[in-house]
Design a protein around this motif. Structure first.
Motif, short mmCIF file in Angstrom:
data_model
loop_
_atom_site.label_atom_id
_atom_site.label_comp_id
_atom_site.label_asym_id
_atom_site.label_seq_id
_atom_site.Cartn_x
_atom_site.Cartn_y
_atom_site.Cartn_z
N PHE A 190 -18.91 -14.63 19.88
CA PHE A 190 -19.53 -14.20 21.13
C PHE A 190 -20.56 -15.23 21.58
O PHE A 190 -20.65 -15.57 22.77
N ARG A 191 -21.35 -15.74 20.63
CA ARG A 191 -22.33 -16.77 20.96
C ARG A 191 -21.62 -18.01 21.50
O ARG A 191 -22.08 -18.64 22.45
N GLU A 192 -20.50 -18.37 20.88
CA GLU A 192 -19.73 -19.52 21.34
C GLU A 192 -19.25 -19.30 22.78
O GLU A 192 -19.34 -20.19 23.62
N TYR A 193 -18.76 -18.09 23.03
CA TYR A 193 -18.24 -17.75 24.36
C TYR A 193 -19.32 -17.87 25.43
O TYR A 193 -19.12 -18.51 26.47
N ILE A 194 -20.48 -17.25 25.19
CA ILE A 194 -21.52 -17.28 26.23
C ILE A 194 -22.19 -18.65 26.31
O ILE A 194 -22.72 -19.02 27.37
N THR A 195 -22.17 -19.43 25.22
CA THR A 195 -22.74 -20.78 25.27
C THR A 195 -21.89 -21.68 26.17
O THR A 195 -22.43 -22.41 27.02
N VAL A 196 -20.57 -21.61 26.00
CA VAL A 196 -19.67 -22.39 26.87
C VAL A 196 -19.85 -21.96 28.32
O VAL A 196 -19.95 -22.81 29.22
N ASP A 197 -19.92 -20.67 28.55
CA ASP A 197 -20.07 -20.16 29.91
C ASP A 197 -21.40 -20.59 30.53
O ASP A 197 -21.46 -20.96 31.71
N THR A 198 -22.45 -20.57 29.74
CA THR A 198 -23.78 -20.97 30.22
C THR A 198 -23.82 -22.45 30.58
O THR A 198 -24.38 -22.86 31.61
N ILE A 199 -23.21 -23.27 29.73
CA ILE A 199 -23.16 -24.71 30.01
C ILE A 199 -22.37 -24.98 31.29
O ILE A 199 -22.78 -25.79 32.12
N VAL A 200 -21.26 -24.29 31.45
CA VAL A 200 -20.43 -24.48 32.64
C VAL A 200 -21.19 -24.09 33.90
O VAL A 200 -21.19 -24.83 34.91
N ASN A 201 -21.85 -22.95 33.88
CA ASN A 201 -22.60 -22.50 35.06
C ASN A 201 -23.77 -23.44 35.36
O ASN A 201 -24.06 -23.74 36.53
N GLY A 202 -24.43 -23.90 34.31
CA GLY A 202 -25.56 -24.81 34.51
C GLY A 202 -25.09 -26.14 35.07
O GLY A 202 -25.75 -26.71 35.97
N TYR A 203 -23.97 -26.63 34.59
CA TYR A 203 -23.44 -27.91 35.08
C TYR A 203 -22.98 -27.78 36.54
O TYR A 203 -23.22 -28.68 37.36
N ARG A 204 -22.36 -26.66 36.86
CA ARG A 204 -21.95 -26.43 38.25
C ARG A 204 -23.15 -26.44 39.18
O ARG A 204 -23.12 -27.05 40.25
N GLN A 205 -24.21 -25.77 38.75
CA GLN A 205 -25.41 -25.71 39.58
C GLN A 205 -26.02 -27.10 39.74
O GLN A 205 -26.50 -27.46 40.83
#
Length: 225
Positions: A190-205
């Motif tokens: 779960f931590r891996e899942y939300i870490t990838v998602d957080t990085i993606v959203n941060g990079y998009r922003q």
């Protein structure tokens, strides 16, 4: 040959089969018994190990269910993306006659093809996973670094799982995740899942913030479209 002698020989011929010793029946040798015992013990251990792997979700975390942009996803990781697709659908499900509280496998999306809503959402989940990991790889390749605030937010989200588990009467965070997302889902993936998602959203922003437009640019775009 006298009559008495003939009588004696006939008597011996009749009694001979009864007096002959019968071959002794042989049981399994000690070595064979030992071998069979070892085989049975190994089978018992193998069965116990197999069912332990099933009940603990080993196969859901150590097998590959899909490949997204070159990343091997376990069944547990696919579950996260699938549940996300279900949650997105639930926002407007009632308008299209879908009940997300019931089995989506039994709800038909396309009667002609037999495709269910579960099939549709799984396709959406895999598409989303592929897009997410493609952007994730780009972010890592570009040297993107996740801000400390995002890292702290991830820690807070993971820590909150203990509260949700307790409120749900479950033993720990992994048990809660397995209940919500599916067997094999645990704190680590779960931590891996939300870490990838957080990085993606941060990079998009970060990419979006890097674009600048003048008033003339915006007017030209508006008039053209």
């Amino acid at each position: 040959m006298s009559a008495s002698r003939n009588k004696k020989e006939r008597k011996n011929q009749v009694e001979a089969p009864e007096t002959q010793s019968q071959p002794a029946k042989k049981g399994m040798s000690r070595g064979l018994k030992t071998t069979l015992g070892i085989v049975c013990a190994v089978l018992v251990v193998a069965i116990v190990v197999f069912f332990t792997m099933v009940t603990t979700g080993f196969f859901n975390t150590h097998t590959t269910a899909a490949v997204a942009s070159g990343h091997k996803l376990s069944p547990a990781m696919v579950n996260y993306y699938y549940r996300s697709a279900v949650e997105n659908l639930s926002q407007y499900a009632s308008y299209i006659g879908v009940d997300t509280t019931k089995s989506l496998t039994d709800q038909v999306y396309d009667a002609e093809s037999g495709q269910s809503w579960a099939d549709v959402l799984l396709d959406q989940a895999l598409t989303q996973a592929a897009q997410t990991y493609a952007i994730y790889d780009e972010a890592i390749a570009s040297g993107y670094t996740m801000p400390d605030t995002d890292a702290e937010a991830i820690d807070s989200t993971v820590s909150a799982l203990e509260y949700y588990a307790s409120a749900s009467g479950l033993s720990n965070s992994s048990a809660y995740l397995a209940t919500v997302y599916g067997n094999g889902c645990n704190v680590d993936n779960f931590r891996e899942y939300i870490t990838v998602d957080t990085i993606v959203n941060g990079y998009r922003q970060q990419i979006n913030d890097s674009f600048t437009y003048s008033a003339d640019d915006l007017d030209a775009e508006y008039n053209a479209n």
